[in-house]
Write an enzyme that holds these catalytic residues in place. Structure first.
Site, PDB file in Angstrom:
ATOM      1  CB  CYS A  29       7.546  29.872  22.576  1.00 21.68           C
ATOM      2  SG  CYS A  29       8.123  31.535  22.915  1.00 21.68           S
ATOM      3  CG  ASP A  69       1.818  -8.903   4.271  1.00 24.63           C
ATOM      4  OD1 ASP A  69       1.788  -8.437   3.126  1.00 24.63           O
ATOM      5  OD2 ASP A  69       2.883  -9.166   4.878  1.00 24.63           O
TER       6      ASP A  69
END
Length: 500
Positions: free
Chosen positions: A34, A450
């Protein structure tokens, strides 16, 4: 993580979905495995054992749980945040390399012997490359069985199995149901949905599949889909009826993906010319949307900086918008040097019309695949409406991508790729880091030069010069690419006039 028994037990007992994909729980008394968040009552601790992968569970003889469907868990974030041999191998296996080229092909791409790869994957994941690829084939088969009316024989080969017998045996072994029984269950569930007035996943367009892509919460779709829509190249990408749509160049053909954000999943509609490309298309869509990230771990670290805390608390779960094609993004990064977003889209659209391969799109307005490096390597540089120096940058890049001198892909070593990119004419820090962040998927890529980043940093009181900002950002490692997303969001990410 699977070796930390106490931590795994706490996660299972709390049904903590954040750990889905990190490890799998095998139940000794039932013979099933599971995900940690399985809704059933947790087994007794002495009846649980933990494995690092679904393939390891299957190899140990456990079957997939029919309630929690552990094979559909998000992928482990380990493979997208690391650049070592195991992580690169897992990215290539997810991209279908073992099915197409075998383990020798995987080894050749990575530059190691098959024995070394087998040994390292077994040590960390409890399964070798063949077992890992087999688990992926089983999941692909289940998707096709449950979501299409394609005959079983065609599904067997589309999922990558060598024979129908192997397909039948694997599905029975992994899911404890035959392929026909899987389809019957799926049809019954759809019938019940119709009876209850719920909409089912129709596939009116031939070759179209509708599925859900899981992720770890939280996920903030604003910057993710907003950036992809804002930079979309006409003909290749579009935003239509609440979905980001784009064409895909795939190993056996081409496709169109339509991705729609929902609170607990990403809706994914794939139209493929060859069903064998299904696992690769899913893998690339997940990678583009950064769906295997661990947002809780990322945000917790970024919150340790008091200046970033308000940004994270305001909109947690930001992802890094990436790409489905590393070479395509590198070309687009060069086209975007020192121009506005609109101008970069115009340049790219011209290339698409002149050199892209046409596609049919009955559901929207997509017209072409983005041109391959091989198609672009033969173009006349004088046809490019770019400054002469950028033409040289462009032609050098596509030539090296086309002849294999420069390889950008799931197998790339991030540091080595940076060195090779920086050696190309016209490649400065911004272009190199943009490719590292969005094409190669380095979660620690950082665009210190940037302009939008520097403006946001200044407004927040962070250092605004590249050197000082880089020094301050050392505390954000290894998640600096995510810090970039939060900083960009403060100024609505102005992607104009990018430096080189």
């Amino acid at each position: 993580m699977h070796t930390d028994t106490e931590r795994c037990l706490r996660a299972v007992q709390a049904k903590d979905a954040r750990f889905d994909g990190w490890f799998f729980t095998a139940v000794l008394t039932t013979g099933i495995y599971c995900r940690p968040s399985c809704p059933v009552v947790p087994p007794k601790p002495q009846n649980m054992t933990f494995y690092p992968s679904a393939a390891a569970c299957q190899q140990a003889g456990f079957r997939a749980c029919k309630r929690c469907r552990p094979d559909t868990s998000p992928g482990s974030p380990e493979w997208n945040q690391r650049a070592d041999l195991v992580a690169r191998a897992m990215r290539l296996i997810g991209d279908g390399v073992v099915d197409r080229e075998g383990v020798p092909g995987l080894a050749a791409r990575l530059g190691y012997s098959t024995r070394q790869i087998e040994r390292q994957l077994l040590a960390e994941l409890g399964a070798g490359p063949l077992a890992l690829a087999r688990a992926q084939r089983a999941q692909t088969a289940r998707l096709l069985v449950e979501t299409t009316a394609v005959p079983m024989a065609e599904i067997a080969f589309a999922a990558g199995f060598a024979s129908i017998r192997t397909f039948n045996d694997t599905v029975r072994e992994v899911y404890a149901l035959s392929p026909s029984e899987l389809r019957t269950r799926a049809l019954t569930a759809k019938s019940n949905q119709k009876t209850n007035g719920q909409k089912t996943n129709g596939t009116a367009t031939p070759g179209a599949l509708t599925l859900r892509l899981p992720f770890r919460a939280p996920l903030n779709p604003d910057n993710l889909f907003g950036h992809l829509a804002a930079t979309a190249v006409p003909g290749v990408e579009e935003w239509l009826d609440g979905a980001y749509r784009r064409t895909l160049r795939l190993p056996y053909g081409h496709g169109i993906a339509a991705l729609t954000p929902a609170p607990d999943h990403i809706g994914c509609r794939l139209t493929l010319t060859d069903l064998r490309d299904l696992p690769v298309a899913i893998s690339r869509c997940r990678r583009m949307l950064d769906l295997d990230a661990d947002p809780v771990a990322i945000d917790d670290l970024l919150r340790t900086d008091p200046l970033l805390t308000p940004l994270v608390d305001k909109a947690p779960g930001r992802r890094v918008p990436r790409t489905v094609d590393e070479a395509e993004f590198a070309v687009r990064a060069v086209l975007g040097q020192q121009v506005s977003t609109a101008a970069a889209r115009t340049h790219a659209a011209r290339l698409v019309i002149a050199h892209g391969e046409p596609v049919d799109d009955p559901e929207g307005g997509l017209t072409h695949l983005f041109p391959s490096p091989e198609a672009l390597a033969g173009l006349d540089p004088e046809s490019l409406a770019l400054p002469r120096s950028r033409r040289t940058t462009f032609t050098t890049l596509v030539r090296q991508l086309a002849d294999g001198t420069l390889r950008l892909g799931a197998e790339s070593d991030w540091d080595e790729a940076r060195v090779r990119l920086a050696a190309l004419p016209g490649f400065g820090p911004w272009t190199v880091e943009a490719i590292a962040m969005r094409a190669l998927g380095d979660p620690d890529a950082f665009l210190a030069t940037d302009l939008g980043m520097r403006r946001a940093a200044q407004e927040l009181g962070l250092p605004s010069t590249p050197a000082a900002l880089t020094a301050r950002a050392a505390a954000w490692r290894p998640w600096r690419a995510y810090a970039v997303q939060y900083l960009w969001a403060t100024d609505d990410h102005p992607i104009n006039f990018m430096p080189v």
